[in-house]
Design a protein around this motif. Structure first.
Motif, PDB file in Angstrom:
ATOM      1  N   ASN A 159       0.704  -1.179  -0.113  1.00 30.02           N
ATOM      2  CA  ASN A 159       0.041   0.008   0.133  1.00 30.02           C
ATOM      3  C   ASN A 159       0.851   1.175  -0.102  1.00 30.02           C
ATOM      4  O   ASN A 159       0.530   2.311  -0.789  1.00 30.02           O
ATOM      5  CB  ASN A 159      -0.969  -0.004   1.414  1.00 30.02           C
ATOM      6  CG  ASN A 159      -2.162  -0.445   0.810  1.00 30.02           C
ATOM      7  OD1 ASN A 159      -2.620  -0.576  -0.081  1.00 30.02           O
ATOM      8  ND2 ASN A 159      -2.858  -1.093   1.977  1.00 30.02           N
ATOM      9  N   ILE A 160       1.854   1.257   0.773  1.00 30.00           N
ATOM     10  CA  ILE A 160       2.862   2.512   0.952  1.00 30.00           C
ATOM     11  C   ILE A 160       3.419   2.633  -0.475  1.00 30.00           C
ATOM     12  O   ILE A 160       3.476   3.696  -1.039  1.00 30.00           O
ATOM     13  CB  ILE A 160       3.653   2.314   2.155  1.00 30.00           C
ATOM     14  CG1 ILE A 160       2.997   2.288   3.555  1.00 30.00           C
ATOM     15  CG2 ILE A 160       4.901   3.333   2.023  1.00 30.00           C
ATOM     16  CD1 ILE A 160       4.001   1.966   4.526  1.00 30.00           C
ATOM     17  N   ALA A 161       4.047   1.730  -1.122  1.00 30.23           N
ATOM     18  CA  ALA A 161       4.589   1.707  -2.195  1.00 30.23           C
ATOM     19  C   ALA A 161       3.773   2.091  -3.275  1.00 30.23           C
ATOM     20  O   ALA A 161       4.167   3.112  -3.915  1.00 30.23           O
ATOM     21  CB  ALA A 161       5.170   0.311  -2.857  1.00 30.23           C
ATOM     22  N   ILE A 162       2.574   1.756  -3.396  1.00 39.36           N
ATOM     23  CA  ILE A 162       1.597   2.006  -4.397  1.00 39.36           C
ATOM     24  C   ILE A 162       1.006   3.583  -4.231  1.00 39.36           C
ATOM     25  O   ILE A 162       1.087   4.458  -5.044  1.00 39.36           O
ATOM     26  CB  ILE A 162       0.258   1.306  -4.349  1.00 39.36           C
ATOM     27  CG1 ILE A 162       0.678   0.033  -5.088  1.00 39.36           C
ATOM     28  CG2 ILE A 162      -0.694   1.789  -5.213  1.00 39.36           C
ATOM     29  CD1 ILE A 162      -0.373  -1.093  -4.943  1.00 39.36           C
ATOM     30  N   SER A 163       0.937   4.020  -2.820  1.00 32.38           N
ATOM     31  CA  SER A 163       0.588   5.440  -2.508  1.00 32.38           C
ATOM     32  C   SER A 163       1.574   6.254  -3.037  1.00 32.38           C
ATOM     33  O   SER A 163       1.408   7.168  -3.752  1.00 32.38           O
ATOM     34  CB  SER A 163       0.654   5.530  -1.158  1.00 32.38           C
ATOM     35  OG  SER A 163       1.638   5.628  -0.496  1.00 32.38           O
TER      36      SER A 163
END
Lengths: 177, 144
Positions: free
Chosen positions: B117-121
């Protein structure tokens, strides 16, 4: 159910307005009405994940559209021109393919299960195994980032490609004066 | 790009932190509540776009922050692929959930899902912001 059909009719009217109105700002606002109707429909069929994404993407795209319109022009000059023969040909072709598509759609819709009674062959497995196998409580996150993470990687690649395309189109280096 | 009036600037000052923190909350709780990296990244991009629209910016600064946003986007993409390759290295399958599952409904649970999730954000937020900046800087490009 009835409110979904009301929103559908409203969306079709707003889409017509968006294509036919001469002022581009009003067209963008009609487009936003379509997008927010989709978000409300997602809430009505209990899909909050999709509703959040739809709302925020809609807001950001409308802001970008409005920023571009303020810098360029308000008036859509393609509307209200005389019909040429190529226009008539494309309208006839469009009507023909719309008819074919409509017939195929009606035949395909008869094969579908009734609204709200999905067959759930794969989805029931995801629902059963989602929390025990991944440990994430949000089932949507489990599916898109664990069971089907490769799909998400493809989606991220699509976004990456589009960003590269925009930056390459709007670059200042190497542009002919 | 020219800035907006004093009213808009003041309200932006008050709201921008809340919008940003809401985006971070949506990202970090993506595996627990509705939302996730995509929605949270777009919210953060919205906060950054709001700042540029309200306060304005010069052509050079737009170009510089566009470069910075592209770097952040590439970091997000590499992070996402890196998590996938780590699964390949450590557990033998691309995108394997190799981290411990943790207690359900805790913030640290779900293995690789919060990190994805952090990477995609990073990817989505910086990508949308750099699209906006390159569209906002176009007028100066034409004038050059």
């Amino acid at each position: 159910m009835i409110e979904l059909y009301l929103f559908l009719v409203f969306m079709i009217i707003a889409a017509f307005v968006a294509t036919e109105i001469k002022d581009l700002l009003a067209a963008v606002i009609s487009l936003g009405a379509v997008g927010f109707s989709v978000a409300i429909m997602f809430i009505l069929v209990q899909a909050p994940d999709l509703a959040i994404v739809q709302i925020v993407v809609e807001v950001v795209t409308i802001v970008i559209f409005v920023a571009v319109i303020f810098r360029t022009t308000h008036v859509d000059e393609t509307i209200g021109k005389k019909l040429t023969s190529s226009h008539v040909l494309s309208i006839v072709l469009y009507a023909f393919f719309a008819l074919i598509f409509f017939i195929a759609m009606v035949r395909a819709l008869q094969e579908l299960p009734a609204f709200g009674n999905a067959t759930m062959k794969v989805a029931s497995e995801y629902i059963r195994l989602g929390l025990p196998q991944t440990g994430g409580a949000n089932l949507v996150a489990d599916v898109i980032l664990d069971f089907r993470a490769l799909d998400t990687l493809g989606e991220a690649t699509v976004l990456f490609t589009s960003v590269i395309g925009v930056i390459a189109l709007m670059r200042s280096v190497g542009r002919k004066k | 790009m020219k800035g907006m009036s004093l009213i808009v600037k003041t309200i932006t000052n008050v709201m921008i932190g809340f919008i940003f923190i809401y985006g971070v909350y949506i990202i970090l709780h993506g595996h627990l509540t509705p939302g996730g990296g995509f929605a949270g990244g777009v919210i953060i991009a919205g906060a950054l776009v709001l700042r540029v629209l309200a306060y304005g910016s010069e052509a050079g600064a737009e170009k510089r922050s566009e470069t910075r946003a592209s770097i952040f986007e590439s970091i997000g993409a590499l992070l996402f692929v890196g998590i996938a390759i780590a699964g390949l290295m450590l557990a033998g399958v691309f995108f394997r959930n190799f981290l411990p599952k943790g207690v359900p409904l805790n913030l640290l649970s779900g293995g690789i899902i919060p990190f994805c999730n952090i990477a995609i954000s990073f990817k989505v937020g910086a990508g949308l912001f750099s699209i906006f900046l390159s569209l906002a800087a176009v007028k100066y490009v034409m004038k050059d």
